[in-house]
Design a protein around this motif. Sequence first.
Motif, PDB file in Angstrom:
ATOM      1  N   TRP A   1       0.828  -1.203   0.000  1.00 55.99           N
ATOM      2  CA  TRP A   1       0.000   0.000   0.000  1.00 55.99           C
ATOM      3  C   TRP A   1       0.866   1.259   0.000  1.00 55.99           C
ATOM      4  N   GLN A   2       1.883   1.271   0.839  1.00 52.08           N
ATOM      5  CA  GLN A   2       2.766   2.443   0.919  1.00 52.08           C
ATOM      6  C   GLN A   2       3.500   2.661  -0.396  1.00 52.08           C
ATOM      7  N   ASP A   3       3.921   1.586  -1.024  1.00 51.95           N
ATOM      8  CA  ASP A   3       4.603   1.649  -2.316  1.00 51.95           C
ATOM      9  C   ASP A   3       3.710   2.317  -3.360  1.00 51.95           C
ATOM     10  N   TRP A   4       2.481   1.828  -3.454  1.00 55.14           N
ATOM     11  CA  TRP A   4       1.553   2.409  -4.434  1.00 55.14           C
ATOM     12  C   TRP A   4       1.180   3.850  -4.068  1.00 55.14           C
ATOM     13  N   CYS A   5       0.892   4.109  -2.800  1.00 56.95           N
ATOM     14  CA  CYS A   5       0.502   5.458  -2.395  1.00 56.95           C
ATOM     15  C   CYS A   5       1.595   6.473  -2.699  1.00 56.95           C
ATOM     16  N   GLN A   6       2.852   6.098  -2.463  1.00 55.87           N
ATOM     17  CA  GLN A   6       3.940   7.011  -2.796  1.00 55.87           C
ATOM     18  C   GLN A   6       3.992   7.267  -4.295  1.00 55.87           C
ATOM     19  N   SER A   7       3.643   6.280  -5.099  1.00 52.63           N
ATOM     20  CA  SER A   7       3.687   6.466  -6.557  1.00 52.63           C
ATOM     21  C   SER A   7       2.677   7.496  -7.027  1.00 52.63           C
ATOM     22  N   ILE A   8       1.551   7.630  -6.310  1.00 51.35           N
ATOM     23  CA  ILE A   8       0.516   8.586  -6.731  1.00 51.35           C
ATOM     24  C   ILE A   8       0.543   9.862  -5.888  1.00 51.35           C
ATOM     25  N   GLY A   9       1.515   9.957  -4.987  1.00 50.63           N
ATOM     26  CA  GLY A   9       1.707  11.200  -4.242  1.00 50.63           C
ATOM     27  C   GLY A   9       0.715  11.452  -3.132  1.00 50.63           C
TER      28      GLY A   9
END
Length: 285
Positions: A196-204
């Motif tokens: 989740w953190q990986d994806w959330c960082q990708s979308i800012g």
Amino acid sequence: MKLLYYQENNFGDRLNPWLWEKLLPGVIDDDETTAFVGIGTLINDKLPRKTKKALLRVIFSTGVGYGQGMPQLDDSYKIYCLRGPLSAQALNVSAKLAVTDGAVLIRKLFNYHSQKVYKFSYMPHYELAGIGWSLVCERLGFGYIDPRWSIEKVLLSISQTEVLFAEAMHGAIIADALRVPWVPIITNPTILQFKWQDWCQSIGVEYKPSYIKRLHHPRQKRDILYPVRLARDWARQQESKSQLLHIAQTIQPTLSSDITIENLTQEMYERLQEFKQDFEAGLFL
């Protein structure tokens, strides 16, 4: 080129054949000498064994996680893009390979301007989905979205809600892509927060999950203990109902910016075109 994905009755996993067959017609087949590793948390020490017949491994928008470590990257790996910056860091590769989850490409395939039916909907993790959550949502007047439903039904249901509560990560990913605000939910401590953190960082955006108790589904068996179980299940569902309602009343949902999601969609599409050009040039023969 053989498609590798988790063979589970789960929306996020089943997106793979549905999505790639539409975006890459004629590319995916049963030739195991080349592996196409797509949507999912698939990059770990188990990947070489799962693709042991592959001479080449195409990594496209995949995430790191699970397992006991990382695969040893060699010339057999061709990475076009990863789910997010944490995956790139874990693999010790260029941050430029971090784009976002490949499910964002749903924006190229699905008309997401649907009439809204529900103010709120809940999509549990596929292992925790069932009649209990369906009853809770019905009593609240919320939509219930089961990740075991068909791809088309899940997509339509997400597009018809104003706010999605999601324990299923690809529910949130699709919601964000379809411009539906979302709230991440955790009912089970085994949920892998890294992905989740990986994806959330990708979308800012910041990953800020809301925690509620796990809901155990009612047993249908009718015996002498049935009235006791009925009362217990009703109490459990009432508690879950109160917790979901509290989140609806107090938590600000998350949504990436329009410009961010459009830029990421375009970047992902460009990486896909790069892969298609390489395929047509015979790079994977």
